[in-house]
Scaffold this motif. Structure first.
Motif, mmCIF file in Angstrom:
data_model
loop_
_atom_site.group_PDB
_atom_site.id
_atom_site.type_symbol
_atom_site.label_atom_id
_atom_site.label_comp_id
_atom_site.label_asym_id
_atom_site.label_seq_id
_atom_site.Cartn_x
_atom_site.Cartn_y
_atom_site.Cartn_z
ATOM 1 N N LEU A 163 0.824 -1.198 0.000
ATOM 2 C CA LEU A 163 0.000 0.000 0.000
ATOM 3 C C LEU A 163 0.867 1.261 0.000
ATOM 4 N N ASP A 164 0.544 2.198 -0.888
ATOM 5 C CA ASP A 164 1.322 3.432 -0.987
ATOM 6 C C ASP A 164 1.365 4.190 0.333
ATOM 7 N N ALA A 165 0.279 4.136 1.092
ATOM 8 C CA ALA A 165 0.217 4.881 2.347
ATOM 9 C C ALA A 165 1.284 4.428 3.333
ATOM 10 N N TYR A 166 1.696 3.178 3.256
ATOM 11 C CA TYR A 166 2.746 2.702 4.159
ATOM 12 C C TYR A 166 4.098 3.336 3.804
ATOM 13 N N ARG A 167 4.244 3.800 2.587
ATOM 14 C CA ARG A 167 5.468 4.499 2.186
ATOM 15 C C ARG A 167 5.416 5.987 2.536
ATOM 16 N N THR A 168 4.273 6.584 2.296
ATOM 17 C CA THR A 168 4.184 8.039 2.344
ATOM 18 C C THR A 168 3.715 8.601 3.673
ATOM 19 N N ASN A 169 3.065 7.782 4.488
ATOM 20 C CA ASN A 169 2.505 8.248 5.749
ATOM 21 C C ASN A 169 3.251 7.583 6.903
ATOM 22 N N THR A 170 4.078 8.350 7.579
ATOM 23 C CA THR A 170 4.915 7.790 8.647
ATOM 24 C C THR A 170 4.081 7.188 9.757
ATOM 25 N N ALA A 171 3.009 7.847 10.142
ATOM 26 C CA ALA A 171 2.172 7.334 11.220
ATOM 27 C C ALA A 171 1.528 6.005 10.839
ATOM 28 N N GLN A 172 1.085 5.906 9.587
ATOM 29 C CA GLN A 172 0.457 4.661 9.143
ATOM 30 C C GLN A 172 1.489 3.536 9.049
ATOM 31 N N ARG A 173 2.698 3.872 8.597
ATOM 32 C CA ARG A 173 3.758 2.866 8.546
ATOM 33 C C ARG A 173 4.132 2.398 9.949
ATOM 34 N N ASN A 174 4.256 3.323 10.876
ATOM 35 C CA ASN A 174 4.603 2.952 12.242
ATOM 36 C C ASN A 174 3.527 2.088 12.883
ATOM 37 N N THR A 226 4.143 -1.661 14.269
ATOM 38 C CA THR A 226 3.816 -2.008 15.650
ATOM 39 C C THR A 226 2.888 -3.214 15.696
ATOM 40 N N ALA A 227 1.865 -3.206 14.850
ATOM 41 C CA ALA A 227 0.941 -4.337 14.800
ATOM 42 C C ALA A 227 1.646 -5.613 14.355
ATOM 43 N N SER A 228 2.560 -5.471 13.394
ATOM 44 C CA SER A 228 3.289 -6.636 12.902
ATOM 45 C C SER A 228 4.171 -7.247 13.985
ATOM 46 N N VAL A 229 4.942 -6.423 14.665
ATOM 47 C CA VAL A 229 5.816 -6.940 15.717
ATOM 48 C C VAL A 229 5.000 -7.548 16.848
ATOM 49 N N ASN A 230 3.881 -6.927 17.182
ATOM 50 C CA ASN A 230 3.027 -7.481 18.233
ATOM 51 C C ASN A 230 2.524 -8.868 17.864
ATOM 52 N N ARG A 231 2.299 -9.085 16.593
ATOM 53 C CA ARG A 231 1.869 -10.406 16.128
ATOM 54 C C ARG A 231 3.045 -11.367 15.943
ATOM 55 N N GLU A 258 6.579 -5.144 -7.765
ATOM 56 C CA GLU A 258 7.437 -5.861 -8.710
ATOM 57 C C GLU A 258 8.477 -6.728 -8.008
ATOM 58 N N LEU A 259 8.670 -6.535 -6.714
ATOM 59 C CA LEU A 259 9.645 -7.306 -5.937
ATOM 60 C C LEU A 259 11.023 -7.269 -6.602
ATOM 61 N N ASP A 260 11.437 -6.049 -6.945
ATOM 62 C CA ASP A 260 12.698 -5.856 -7.659
ATOM 63 C C ASP A 260 13.716 -5.052 -6.854
ATOM 64 N N ASP A 261 13.476 -4.907 -5.558
ATOM 65 C CA ASP A 261 14.345 -4.164 -4.647
ATOM 66 C C ASP A 261 14.379 -2.666 -4.943
ATOM 67 N N SER A 262 13.360 -2.162 -5.620
ATOM 68 C CA SER A 262 13.297 -0.733 -5.879
ATOM 69 C C SER A 262 12.816 0.058 -4.671
ATOM 70 N N TYR A 263 12.138 -0.619 -3.746
ATOM 71 C CA TYR A 263 11.721 0.021 -2.493
ATOM 72 C C TYR A 263 11.655 -1.064 -1.422
ATOM 73 N N ARG A 264 12.128 -0.714 -0.214
ATOM 74 C CA ARG A 264 12.094 -1.688 0.884
ATOM 75 C C ARG A 264 12.117 -0.981 2.218
ATOM 76 N N GLU A 265 11.172 -1.365 3.076
ATOM 77 C CA GLU A 265 11.181 -0.995 4.491
ATOM 78 C C GLU A 265 10.901 -2.272 5.272
ATOM 79 N N SER A 266 11.604 -2.444 6.353
ATOM 80 C CA SER A 266 11.400 -3.618 7.182
ATOM 81 C C SER A 266 10.862 -3.220 8.547
ATOM 82 N N CYS A 267 9.889 -3.981 9.046
ATOM 83 C CA CYS A 267 9.313 -3.705 10.361
ATOM 84 C C CYS A 267 10.089 -4.345 11.496
ATOM 85 N N ASN A 268 11.070 -5.181 11.194
ATOM 86 C CA ASN A 268 11.862 -5.787 12.285
ATOM 87 C C ASN A 268 13.273 -6.073 11.800
#
Length: 282
Positions: free
Chosen positions: A242-253, A257-262, A272-282
């Motif tokens: 989702l684009d919002a996870y890239r552009t909205n810091t609060a939504q990404r955070n 948080t939800a991911s780590v809690n789970r 495209e899974l081509d390493d053009s963009y990557r953020e990791s939650c852990n």
């Protein structure tokens, strides 16, 4: 890589080797019958919160300090797999377990009767009739390629054709039988194996698979369905686009948080899974 694929396909006659949301999927069959899961081997078994990188296109970026890489079985050169493993990383090799891709080296091994409807949005792909023995023979050959290339495990994709429109009368029971077969076939070769999506059958399949790979469970509010893997101390690797996870810091955070809690291992990636963009939650 062609040499390995051609070798296995040549041996087929002699017995070589033996993504859409699930929100509308039918319920789990609840069917515990069928072959017992192959367990107790010495293959890779990642635990919750294992770090990872998922790249299926382009030159593999080997620089991430993660525990596991998930890369394409056909495109990855053995030297890349060995290089990653030499740096202490495990390597999972991706292939489609439920669809035909017209650009793959073994595309000519499929029969016309194996091929169904096109996958919506994916040029050159068609659903496979997973009930056919020829399909299983080809997938067994792909598992042998994974062994020959030194992969630590495999990620078979498109393992939920029955929830789509494959062009065949494939039932939930057919899918369950096929998924169990493929998991056991991987384990008999000492390969780890991922359950890709197929959320409706997690309860019937968690004992057969070593970990889950999912796409967009947070976006589609489906993450609860993956809890059986965490309860079994098995990793859940999730990707969000989702684009919002890239552009909205609060939504990404909030996502992370939800991911780590789970105890999920979530990446925010380009589709495209081509390493053009990557953020990791852990």
């Amino acid at each position: 890589m062609k040499a390995f694929t051609i070798l296995c396909l040549a041996l087929l006659a002699a017995g070589c080797g033996g993504s859409s949301s699930d929100s509308s999927a039918s319920a789990s069959t609840g069917d515990q019958a069928g072959p017992a899961p192959v367990t107790g081997g010495d293959w890779y078994q990642p635990v919750p919160l294992t770090t990872w990188q998922w790249q299926l296109q382009g030159t593999v970026n080997e620089s991430y300090a993660v525990e596991m890489y998930d890369i394409d079985l056909f495109d990855a050169d053995i030297s890349v797999i060995q290089s990653l493993q030499a740096s202490g990383k495990k390597v999972i090799c991706y292939f489609s377990g439920g669809s035909y891709e017209n650009w793959r080296d073994d595309a000519g091994a499929f029969d016309d009767a194996d091929l169904g409807n096109a996958l919506d949005g994916w040029d050159g792909e068609r659903w496979l009739d997973i009930r056919n023995q020829n399909v299983r023979d080809i997938m067994a050959a792909r598992l042998d390629v994974a062994v020959d290339k030194g992969c630590d495990g495999v990620e078979p994709d498109n393992m939920d054709g029955y929830t789509n429109d494959p062009g065949f009368d494939v039932t939930a029971a057919d899918q369950l039988d096929y998924n169990r077969w493929l998991a056991n076939a991987a384990h008999t070769r000492e390969l780890a194996v991922a359950l890709k999506n197929d959320l409706a059958q997690v309860g019937d399949l968690v004992d057969y698979f070593d970990f889950a790979v999912n796409e967009q469970c947070f976006e589609y509010d489906e993450c609860d369905k993956l809890q059986p893997f965490i309860d079994a101390n098995k990793a859940v690797f999730n990707a969000e686009y989702l684009d919002a996870y890239r552009t909205n810091t609060a939504q990404r955070n909030a996502l992370c948080t939800a991911s780590v809690n789970r105890q999920f291992s979530t990446l925010i990636l380009d589709l495209e899974l081509d390493d053009s963009y990557r953020e990791s939650c852990n």
